[in-house]
Design a protein around this motif. Structure first.
Motif, short mmCIF file in Angstrom:
data_model
loop_
_atom_site.label_atom_id
_atom_site.label_comp_id
_atom_site.label_asym_id
_atom_site.label_seq_id
_atom_site.Cartn_x
_atom_site.Cartn_y
_atom_site.Cartn_z
N TYR A 102 15.87 -0.22 1.96
CA TYR A 102 16.92 -0.59 1.25
C TYR A 102 16.81 -0.89 -0.51
N ARG A 103 15.72 -0.48 -0.95
CA ARG A 103 15.27 -0.74 -2.29
C ARG A 103 15.29 0.72 -3.09
N CYS A 104 14.58 1.72 -2.71
CA CYS A 104 14.25 2.71 -3.37
C CYS A 104 15.30 3.89 -3.07
N SER A 105 15.56 4.65 -4.44
CA SER A 105 16.27 5.85 -4.18
C SER A 105 15.81 6.70 -3.31
N LYS A 106 16.51 7.64 -2.84
CA LYS A 106 15.83 8.82 -1.71
C LYS A 106 14.73 9.51 -2.36
N ASN A 107 15.01 10.03 -3.77
CA ASN A 107 14.02 11.03 -4.33
C ASN A 107 12.78 10.11 -4.54
N ILE A 108 12.58 8.77 -4.86
CA ILE A 108 11.39 8.13 -5.06
C ILE A 108 10.85 7.79 -3.77
N LEU A 109 11.54 7.80 -2.63
CA LEU A 109 10.84 7.28 -1.49
C LEU A 109 10.41 8.48 -0.95
N ASP A 110 10.72 9.62 -1.17
CA ASP A 110 10.37 10.94 -0.43
C ASP A 110 9.38 11.21 -1.19
N ALA A 111 9.12 10.89 -2.48
CA ALA A 111 7.76 11.36 -3.07
C ALA A 111 6.68 10.23 -2.75
N ALA A 112 6.87 9.22 -2.49
CA ALA A 112 6.19 8.09 -2.00
C ALA A 112 5.60 8.38 -0.46
N ASN A 113 6.48 8.87 0.21
CA ASN A 113 6.28 9.32 1.59
C ASN A 113 5.35 10.70 1.41
N ASN A 114 5.40 11.54 0.69
CA ASN A 114 4.68 12.68 0.51
C ASN A 114 3.06 12.20 0.03
N GLU A 129 -7.44 3.63 0.12
CA GLU A 129 -6.62 2.29 -0.50
C GLU A 129 -6.26 2.66 -2.01
N GLU A 130 -6.91 3.32 -2.60
CA GLU A 130 -6.29 3.73 -3.81
C GLU A 130 -4.86 4.40 -3.80
N ARG A 131 -4.98 5.38 -2.79
CA ARG A 131 -3.56 5.94 -2.44
C ARG A 131 -2.36 5.03 -2.33
N ARG A 132 -2.99 3.94 -1.30
CA ARG A 132 -2.07 2.80 -0.78
C ARG A 132 -1.73 1.95 -2.18
N LEU A 133 -2.47 1.95 -3.16
CA LEU A 133 -2.10 1.21 -4.43
C LEU A 133 -1.00 2.06 -5.07
N MET A 134 -1.09 3.35 -5.14
CA MET A 134 -0.10 4.24 -5.78
C MET A 134 1.13 4.16 -5.15
N TYR A 135 1.06 4.03 -3.45
CA TYR A 135 2.44 3.92 -2.84
C TYR A 135 3.01 2.55 -3.13
N VAL A 136 2.19 1.50 -3.33
CA VAL A 136 2.72 0.38 -3.56
C VAL A 136 3.44 0.23 -4.88
N ALA A 137 3.07 0.97 -5.85
CA ALA A 137 3.60 1.05 -7.28
C ALA A 137 4.79 1.61 -7.50
N MET A 138 4.70 2.88 -6.68
CA MET A 138 6.00 3.77 -6.56
C MET A 138 7.05 2.91 -5.90
N THR A 139 6.77 2.31 -5.00
CA THR A 139 8.00 1.54 -4.11
C THR A 139 8.22 0.39 -4.61
N ARG A 140 7.94 0.23 -5.89
CA ARG A 140 8.33 -1.23 -6.54
C ARG A 140 9.65 -1.12 -7.24
N THR A 141 9.91 0.35 -7.46
CA THR A 141 11.22 0.62 -8.37
C THR A 141 12.41 0.91 -7.58
N ARG A 142 13.57 0.50 -7.91
CA ARG A 142 14.83 0.87 -7.36
C ARG A 142 15.65 2.06 -7.90
#
Length: 581
Positions: free
Chosen positions: A261-273, A538-551
């Motif tokens: 319920y936070r991220c727009s679809k394009n941001i979440l798709d990239a984070a999922n990739n 773990e570094e990849r998880r860090l990047m994932y956390v960073a990307m999913t901070r934005t709406r």
């Protein structure tokens, strides 16, 4: 009350299973599920004192309490350390203390360890043993490690020294309760009656915290754990992915929350990739129904200086388009990456807040003030006494060694001591102890400043205005608290909950649990993010956390070279490639 929950959230809130793991992807409403789960338990007629919830930050604890307060009063939400500290305050006498112990910081711990290493004639860095002791207390030290017996000897002497002066360190809070759980349990009606245990961010649990949870299930309590293995980024604090997986194997039900319920679809798709490249993880198929007109932007700059100029230029441009500075965050892997951004923001008159700056109690002048208060409470507090001495270290070492050979009270020994400076300050302490209860809190604070000649030292300082403002701020806090000892200990339990003024500058670790409209992730380069020789997953998880901070907006930037630090070319992060797949 529960109408706003989606089907998966309702499944979690209404479950009747005893051991439940809720795998909650980023932005899927885990706090909503936890608070509603508590409200459902209360609605079902359960006594509030049979329910306890654990969070990992004070901020999360406060947020959960505020949400529950809308329908019911419920206060049993703690961080692990805050809960255990309450137990220590209630049962300190069962733990071998004569009074509620004071919490010491790392610098005081190092002083104790240094003395022990000298006493044992061990030629080693005290910081190394600081880490060993922390690992012992978090039940994560490998007993096959070289010099294990020596480490245990240092640990035992260190613990004896703490007990002698009624000290505990931060790690002691959970450690002491776990090690003495049977005794605490037998004397605590509250712990005996706990029936429902809820744990937030369970992926961040370390071995001793997990052990505490297991001990609290002594009466076959119900355990409800919420977490996300894709957001485990605290292995340096002894968090271990194996703990979540252990509970996953033992639990009765696994529920996956996958609507973001936070991220727009394009941001979440990239984070999922990106995160799909990690192995041995549960595929949550996270999705979002939020559409955004803003594509993810990847900027390539010639250097870190050009990156700073470019990022600040984009921030100013966004502000001109109507975005508040407070809605914008610049995230980075390492603290030193902020300096060049700070300089550029300052030069462009853009307000900003840097999170993770040195806590107020770690400044020398504040530490000296606190040490005087500690001495007023315990005149035999040797570490506090050492903290207020502005003398050569060799003189201090001689004094300590001579004092430890006596059975005299510290102040009486110091008054008669051959060093004039030590003798004079001891007389002042004894005098202040004799009159302290005839003084107001304000008068006492002024006397403390006089005792350590702090005003004279400030006048010699280059940053005297800043230092004096810090002291006055601290004065207002400690006077309002009335109970300074309680204040001293609460300092160590508080998290960085300050409100940002302007653009937010913070490490990705600090950003965990936060969200912003706009996020810049800088330094997406090999050797920075991911860091060299670090665990790539773990570094990849860090990047994932960073990307999913934005709406709404996500800006990623890479650089060709670092001008100030390495002065050499560096490669674009592999993560930039992975998010595009």
């Amino acid at each position: 009350m529960f109408e706003e929950l989606n089907d998966k959230q309702k499944q979690a809130v209404f479950t009747t299973n005893q051991k439940v793991l809720v795998m909650a992807g980023a932005g899927t409403g885990k706090t909503k599920v936890l608070t509603n789960r508590i409200m459902k338990l209360l609605e079902d007629g359960n006594n509030p004192n049979t329910i306890i919830a654990f969070t990992f930050t004070n901020k999360a604890s406060k947020e959960m309490k505020e949400r529950i307060k809308k329908v019911s009063t419920f206060e049993n939400v703690y961080t692990f350390h805050a809960f255990c500290y309450e137990c220590i305050k209630d049962f300190y006498y069962l733990l071998g203390f004569n009074e509620t112990p004071s919490i010491i910081d790392d610098s005081d711990k190092v002083k104790i360890i240094k003395d022990i290493l000298i006493e044992l004639d061990i030629d080693s860095n005290s910081s190394t043993y600081l880490e060993y002791i922390s690992k012992i207390k978090n039940h994560s030290l490998d007993n096959t490690i070289k010099n294990y017996k020596t480490i245990i000897k240092v640990f035992e002497l260190y613990q004896n020294e703490l007990k002698k002066y009624s000290y505990i360190d931060f790690d002691d809070m959970v450690y002491l309760i776990v090690e003495n759980f049977k005794t605490i349990y037998e004397n605590s009606d509250y712990i005996q009656n706990i029936k429902y245990i809820l744990v937030d961010e369970c992926q961040d649990t370390n071995p001793i915290q997990y052990e505490l949870i297991n001990k609290l299930t002594y009466n076959n309590s119900y355990v409800f754990m919420v977490g996300d293995e894709d957001q485990l980024i605290y292995s340096f604090r002894n968090s271990n992915i194996a703990i979540l997986r252990d509970f996953k194997d033992k639990c009765d039900e696994i529920i996956i929350l996958n609507e973001n319920y936070r991220c727009s679809k394009n941001i979440l798709d990239a984070a999922n990739n990106l995160i799909s490249h990690n192995t041995n993880r549960t595929n949550k198929e996270l999705y979002s129904n939020i559409e955004s007109p803003y594509p993810i932007k990847i900027h390539e700059f010639a250097s870190d200086l050009e990156e700073a100029k470019g990022v600040v230029g984009l921030i100013i441009n966004l502000h001109q388009k109507g975005f508040n500075y407070e809605d914008i965050a610049v995230l980075y892997r390492n603290n030193n990456q902020s300096y060049i951004i700070e300089k550029e923001l300052y030069q462009n008159n853009v307000t900003y807040t840097v999170f993770g700056n040195k806590p107020i109690y770690k400044y020398k002048e504040i530490k000296q003030i606190l040490s005087v208060y500690r001495l007023l409470d315990n005149p035999n507090d040797l570490i506090a006494f050492i903290n207020i001495l502005n003398l050569d270290q060799q003189i201090i070492n001689i004094f300590k060694n001579e004092y430890k050979k006596t059975l005299l009270d510290l102040i009486d020994f110091s008054i008669a001591y051959k060093n004039k400076s030590i003798s004079q300050i001891s007389k002042k302490i004894k005098e202040l102890i004799s009159i302290r209860f005839s003084l107001t809190n304000d008068q006492l604070f002024e006397k403390v400043l006089e005792l350590i000649n702090i005003k004279e030292d400030i006048n010699k300082s280059k940053n005297k205005n800043e230092t004096w403002e810090r002291i006055m701020f601290f004065k207002s806090i400690i006077i309002e608290s009335n109970d300074y000892k309680e204040f001293l200990n609460n300092i160590f339990l508080e998290s960085d909950d300050k409100k940002a003024n302007g653009v937010n500058l913070l490490t990705i670790h600090k950003a965990k649990g936060l969200e912003f409209k706009v996020v810049f992730i800088i330094g997406c380069n090999e050797g920075i993010l991911p860091m060299k020789n670090a665990d790539i997953e773990e570094e990849r998880r860090l990047m994932y956390v960073a990307m999913t901070r934005t709406r709404e907006y996500a800006f990623l930037s890479t650089i060709d070279s670092i001008t100030d630090t390495y002065k050499k070319r560096i490669n674009k992060s592999v993560f930039i490639i992975e998010i595009k797949k």
